[in-house]
Design an enzyme around this catalytic site. Structure first.
Site, PDB file in Angstrom:
ATOM      1  N   ASP A 193      27.526   2.274   7.283  1.00 56.40           N
ATOM      2  CA  ASP A 193      27.911   3.759   6.077  1.00 56.40           C
ATOM      3  C   ASP A 193      27.717   3.063   4.493  1.00 56.40           C
ATOM      4  OD1 ASP A 193      30.279   1.829   6.059  1.00 56.40           O
ATOM      5  OD2 ASP A 193      31.580   2.904   7.064  1.00 56.40           O
ATOM      6  N   HIS A 233      39.488  -4.150  -0.954  1.00 55.84           N
ATOM      7  CA  HIS A 233      38.463  -3.880  -1.886  1.00 55.84           C
ATOM      8  C   HIS A 233      38.094  -2.158  -1.809  1.00 55.84           C
ATOM      9  CE1 HIS A 233      35.346  -2.704   1.219  1.00 55.84           C
ATOM     10  NE2 HIS A 233      35.910  -3.516   1.964  1.00 55.84           N
ATOM     11  N   HIS A 250      37.524  -9.991  -3.373  1.00 55.95           N
ATOM     12  CA  HIS A 250      36.209  -9.302  -3.462  1.00 55.95           C
ATOM     13  C   HIS A 250      35.731  -9.346  -4.913  1.00 55.95           C
ATOM     14  CE1 HIS A 250      33.445  -5.959  -3.195  1.00 55.95           C
ATOM     15  NE2 HIS A 250      33.512  -5.752  -2.037  1.00 55.95           N
TER      16      HIS A 250
HETATM   17  C1  UD1 Z   1      30.191  -1.720  -0.850  1.00 62.17           C
HETATM   18  C2  UD1 Z   1      30.269  -0.470   0.126  1.00 62.17           C
HETATM   19  C3  UD1 Z   1      31.107  -0.177   0.835  1.00 62.17           C
HETATM   20  C4  UD1 Z   1      31.356  -1.588   1.769  1.00 62.17           C
HETATM   21  C5  UD1 Z   1      31.907  -2.847   0.906  1.00 62.17           C
HETATM   22  C6  UD1 Z   1      31.950  -4.059   1.566  1.00 62.17           C
HETATM   23  C7  UD1 Z   1      29.170   1.689  -0.796  1.00 62.17           C
HETATM   24  C8  UD1 Z   1      29.177   2.630  -1.534  1.00 62.17           C
HETATM   25  N1  UD1 Z   1      30.090   0.599  -0.587  1.00 62.17           N
HETATM   26  O1  UD1 Z   1      31.370  -1.272  -1.745  1.00 62.17           O
HETATM   27  O2  UD1 Z   1      30.854   0.693   2.240  1.00 62.17           O
HETATM   28  O3  UD1 Z   1      32.811  -1.427   2.654  1.00 62.17           O
HETATM   29  O4  UD1 Z   1      30.558  -2.904   0.091  1.00 62.17           O
HETATM   30  O5  UD1 Z   1      32.273  -4.974   0.929  1.00 62.17           O
HETATM   31  O6  UD1 Z   1      27.953   1.361  -0.286  1.00 62.17           O
HETATM   32  N2  UD1 Z   1      30.016  -7.554  -6.767  1.00 62.17           N
HETATM   33  C9  UD1 Z   1      29.469  -8.877  -7.226  1.00 62.17           C
HETATM   34  N3  UD1 Z   1      28.950  -9.552  -6.274  1.00 62.17           N
HETATM   35  C10 UD1 Z   1      28.649  -9.265  -5.128  1.00 62.17           C
HETATM   36  C11 UD1 Z   1      29.166  -7.979  -4.593  1.00 62.17           C
HETATM   37  C12 UD1 Z   1      29.838  -7.191  -5.385  1.00 62.17           C
HETATM   38  O7  UD1 Z   1      29.628  -9.246  -8.452  1.00 62.17           O
HETATM   39  O8  UD1 Z   1      28.320 -10.050  -4.237  1.00 62.17           O
HETATM   40  C13 UD1 Z   1      30.599  -6.495  -7.607  1.00 62.17           C
HETATM   41  C14 UD1 Z   1      29.739  -5.939  -8.742  1.00 62.17           C
HETATM   42  O9  UD1 Z   1      29.889  -5.890  -9.930  1.00 62.17           O
HETATM   43  C15 UD1 Z   1      29.391  -4.647  -7.996  1.00 62.17           C
HETATM   44  C16 UD1 Z   1      30.818  -4.142  -7.518  1.00 62.17           C
HETATM   45  O10 UD1 Z   1      31.104  -5.311  -6.957  1.00 62.17           O
HETATM   46  O11 UD1 Z   1      28.728  -3.824  -9.002  1.00 62.17           O
HETATM   47  C17 UD1 Z   1      30.876  -3.166  -6.478  1.00 62.17           C
HETATM   48  O12 UD1 Z   1      29.965  -3.532  -5.465  1.00 62.17           O
HETATM   49  P1  UD1 Z   1      29.335  -2.216  -4.535  1.00 62.17           P
HETATM   50  O13 UD1 Z   1      28.363  -2.667  -3.540  1.00 62.17           O
HETATM   51  O14 UD1 Z   1      28.830  -1.158  -5.293  1.00 62.17           O
HETATM   52  O15 UD1 Z   1      30.662  -1.726  -4.038  1.00 62.17           O
HETATM   53  P2  UD1 Z   1      31.668  -2.335  -2.849  1.00 62.17           P
HETATM   54  O16 UD1 Z   1      33.007  -1.762  -3.448  1.00 62.17           O
HETATM   55  O17 UD1 Z   1      31.601  -3.624  -2.727  1.00 62.17           O
HETATM   56  N1  UDP Z   2      34.674 -11.417   5.180  1.00 67.14           N
HETATM   57  C1  UDP Z   2      34.133 -12.851   4.869  1.00 67.14           C
HETATM   58  N2  UDP Z   2      34.514 -13.340   3.797  1.00 67.14           N
HETATM   59  C2  UDP Z   2      35.513 -12.820   3.083  1.00 67.14           C
HETATM   60  C3  UDP Z   2      36.107 -11.580   3.307  1.00 67.14           C
HETATM   61  C4  UDP Z   2      35.701 -10.786   4.666  1.00 67.14           C
HETATM   62  O1  UDP Z   2      32.860 -13.054   5.435  1.00 67.14           O
HETATM   63  O2  UDP Z   2      35.941 -13.481   2.168  1.00 67.14           O
HETATM   64  C5  UDP Z   2      34.056 -10.842   6.334  1.00 67.14           C
HETATM   65  C6  UDP Z   2      34.893 -10.388   7.386  1.00 67.14           C
HETATM   66  O3  UDP Z   2      35.096 -10.962   8.351  1.00 67.14           O
HETATM   67  C7  UDP Z   2      34.258  -8.801   7.645  1.00 67.14           C
HETATM   68  C8  UDP Z   2      33.450  -8.451   6.821  1.00 67.14           C
HETATM   69  O4  UDP Z   2      33.331  -9.465   5.771  1.00 67.14           O
HETATM   70  O5  UDP Z   2      33.151  -9.222   8.736  1.00 67.14           O
HETATM   71  C9  UDP Z   2      34.082  -7.302   6.153  1.00 67.14           C
HETATM   72  O6  UDP Z   2      33.560  -7.045   4.865  1.00 67.14           O
HETATM   73  P1  UDP Z   2      34.478  -6.105   3.780  1.00 67.14           P
HETATM   74  O7  UDP Z   2      35.763  -6.259   3.869  1.00 67.14           O
HETATM   75  O8  UDP Z   2      33.582  -6.634   2.447  1.00 67.14           O
HETATM   76  O9  UDP Z   2      33.682  -4.816   4.153  1.00 67.14           O
HETATM   77  P2  UDP Z   2      34.036  -3.531   5.045  1.00 67.14           P
HETATM   78  O10 UDP Z   2      34.099  -4.169   6.535  1.00 67.14           O
HETATM   79  O11 UDP Z   2      35.343  -2.908   4.710  1.00 67.14           O
HETATM   80  O12 UDP Z   2      32.973  -2.702   5.021  1.00 67.14           O
END
Ligand code: UD1
Ligand code: UDP
Length: 382
Positions: free
Chosen positions: A105, A222, A254
């Site tokens: 999603d 997060h 995160h």
């Molecule tokens: C995204 C997804 C959410 C999912 C989550 C899992 C959308 C809108 N949101 O949310 O559904 O549950 O990922 O974690 O698709 N960042 C880094 N390095 C990384 C990852 C993130 O620096 O490897 C930072 C960046 O500044 C980035 C921000 O986190 O802009 C937000 O990342 P983004 O993917 O937009 O949103 P999430 O809250 O991670």
């Molecule tokens: N996870 C991971 N390392 C971490 C935290 C979470 O590998 O430090 C894994 C966790 O086991 C799960 C997934 O990441 O499988 C969840 O990701 P996140 O919470 O970012 O996203 P969501 O599931 O809420 O979309």
């Protein structure tokens, strides 16, 4: 970065993913599809996440065929969506796949489905039919998955509940397949020490030693809808829990800078709160196994904890994963400080309550979801 494989006459499947949870839940599908000789399997990562995606690619030994490398710091939803749609569109025009596969999603999944639809390419949706029935919780995921559900013609529902939700939306029964959730496949693969290259992080092992006379609580948080008051309340609850001298918190934070700023401000400097960098998947599974219970707002953790018999307090008001709650392993506790604190204390002090929650269930599947998905996709293209 683009790495072009020589063209073949086989039906071409393009898997599109971009974040940590999509990579965790799709790597078993990539592996299952890649083993089918009759198919050409390509993967395109958007790198909506960068470091957290790369951690999974590394342990799963996946070299994507296309990497859009499009993450920006603190990206907004509209900018991210626009860049995803045009970036994925370019790859679809170049590769012309017979089918696209997306998972879950996220913005990547939604844009992957939409860009495919704009080219009339059929879409398979892995983890279909999850619904909270509240478009702002989780936000924007509830709407993303409804959009994908409207477009897809193969809906891989993890459970009967998610299949029923799709039927209620008048999706044809013949297009809905109950496969289990591929996260259980990922969990089992990562429990098998020979199948990945990661070893346990010595820093994590040192934390286990440092906190060996305390109950370890694993924490992740997060959610975008919690940025602001929700996360501030969560941080305040964590601080209050950490006042007890019999607990320690291990919190892989995160990389979202908004999450880090709030957590650092509220919890920095506490000796029994270890805020650490995101763990790679095998190390995170180790934390899941090692902790007393989890406090989380993550979707995936709600699925993994029941499979491991680990109590999980879900810091959300709603969930699209009622199966963990019904199984008794997960409990919704919202984002109010006092309720989170009360429920954590109950798990720490009431042994009967703890034991009632600490029972392994597998409502999300048997670890063979990816094989079922690969069979269905292969048969539909044969
Ligand atoms: C995204 C997804 C959410 C999912 C989550 C899992 C959308 C809108 N949101 O949310 O559904 O549950 O990922 O974690 O698709 N960042 C880094 N390095 C990384 C990852 C993130 O620096 O490897 C930072 C960046 O500044 C980035 C921000 O986190 O802009 C937000 O990342 P983004 O993917 O937009 O949103 P999430 O809250 O991670
Ligand atoms: N996870 C991971 N390392 C971490 C935290 C979470 O590998 O430090 C894994 C966790 O086991 C799960 C997934 O990441 O499988 C969840 O990701 P996140 O919470 O970012 O996203 P969501 O599931 O809420 O979309």
């Amino acid at each position: 970065m683009t790495m072009t494989k020589p063209p073949t006459k086989k039906p071409k499947i393009l898997l599109i993913f971009g974040t940590r949870p999509e990579a965790i839940k799709l790597f078993p599908v990539v592996q299952a599809l890649a083993a089918r000789d009759r198919l050409e399997t390509l993967s395109c990562v958007t790198a909506q996440h960068r470091e957290m995606l790369d951690q999974v690619l590394k342990i799963a030994d996946i070299q994507p065929d296309f990497d859009l490398d499009l993450m920006k710091s603190n990206q907004s939803l509209d900018d991210l969506t626009a860049r995803l749609l045009t970036g994925i569109g370019r790859i679809l025009d170049e590769t012309k796949p017979q089918r696209v596969v997306v998972q879950g999603d996220t913005a990547t999944a939604m844009c992957g489905a939409l860009a495919a639809y704009y080219r009339q390419i059929p879409v398979s949706h892995v983890e279909a039919g999850l619904r909270s029935y509240n478009i702002y919780h989780p936000w924007p995921e509830e709407v993303n998955r409804k959009i994908i559900g409207t477009i897809a013609d193969q809906h891989f529902a993890p459970t009967q509940t998610s299949a029923d939700a799709l039927k209620k939306e008048n999706i044809a029964e013949k297009d809905i397949y109950i496969t289990g959730n591929t996260v259980i496949d990922a969990l089992l693969i990562s429990a098998d020490k020979n199948s990945h290259t990661s070893v346990l992080d010595p820093d994590l092992v040192n934390l286990y030693k440092k906190f060996s006379d305390r109950k370890i609580i694993g924490v992740t948080s997060h959610r975008r809808e919690n940025l602001g008051d929700g996360l501030t309340n969560i941080a305040s609850a964590l601080r209050a829990i950490a006042e007890r001298d019999d607990v320690a918190l291990i919190f892989p934070v995160h990389l979202n800078p908004n999450v880090r700023a709030i957590m650092q401000g509220a919890l920095g400097g506490l000796d029994n709160v270890a805020m650490i960098e995101p763990l790679d998947y095998p190390n995170f599974v180790s934390l899941l196994n090692h902790c007393n219970f989890m406090l989380t707002d993550s979707g995936g953790v709600q699925e993994e904890a029941p499979a491991l018999g680990k109590p999980v307090l879900v810091m959300r008001d709603t969930t699209e994963r009622p199966e963990g709650i019904e199984a008794g392993t997960a409990k919704l506790v919202g984002t109010e400080r006092d309720i989170i604190l009360k429920e954590a204390i109950r798990l720490l002090d009431d042994e009967d309550h703890y034991l009632a929650m600490a029972r392994a269930h597998n409502p999300f599947g048997d670890g063979k979801a990816s094989l079922r998905i690969a069979d269905i996709i292969e048969n539909s293209l044969a």
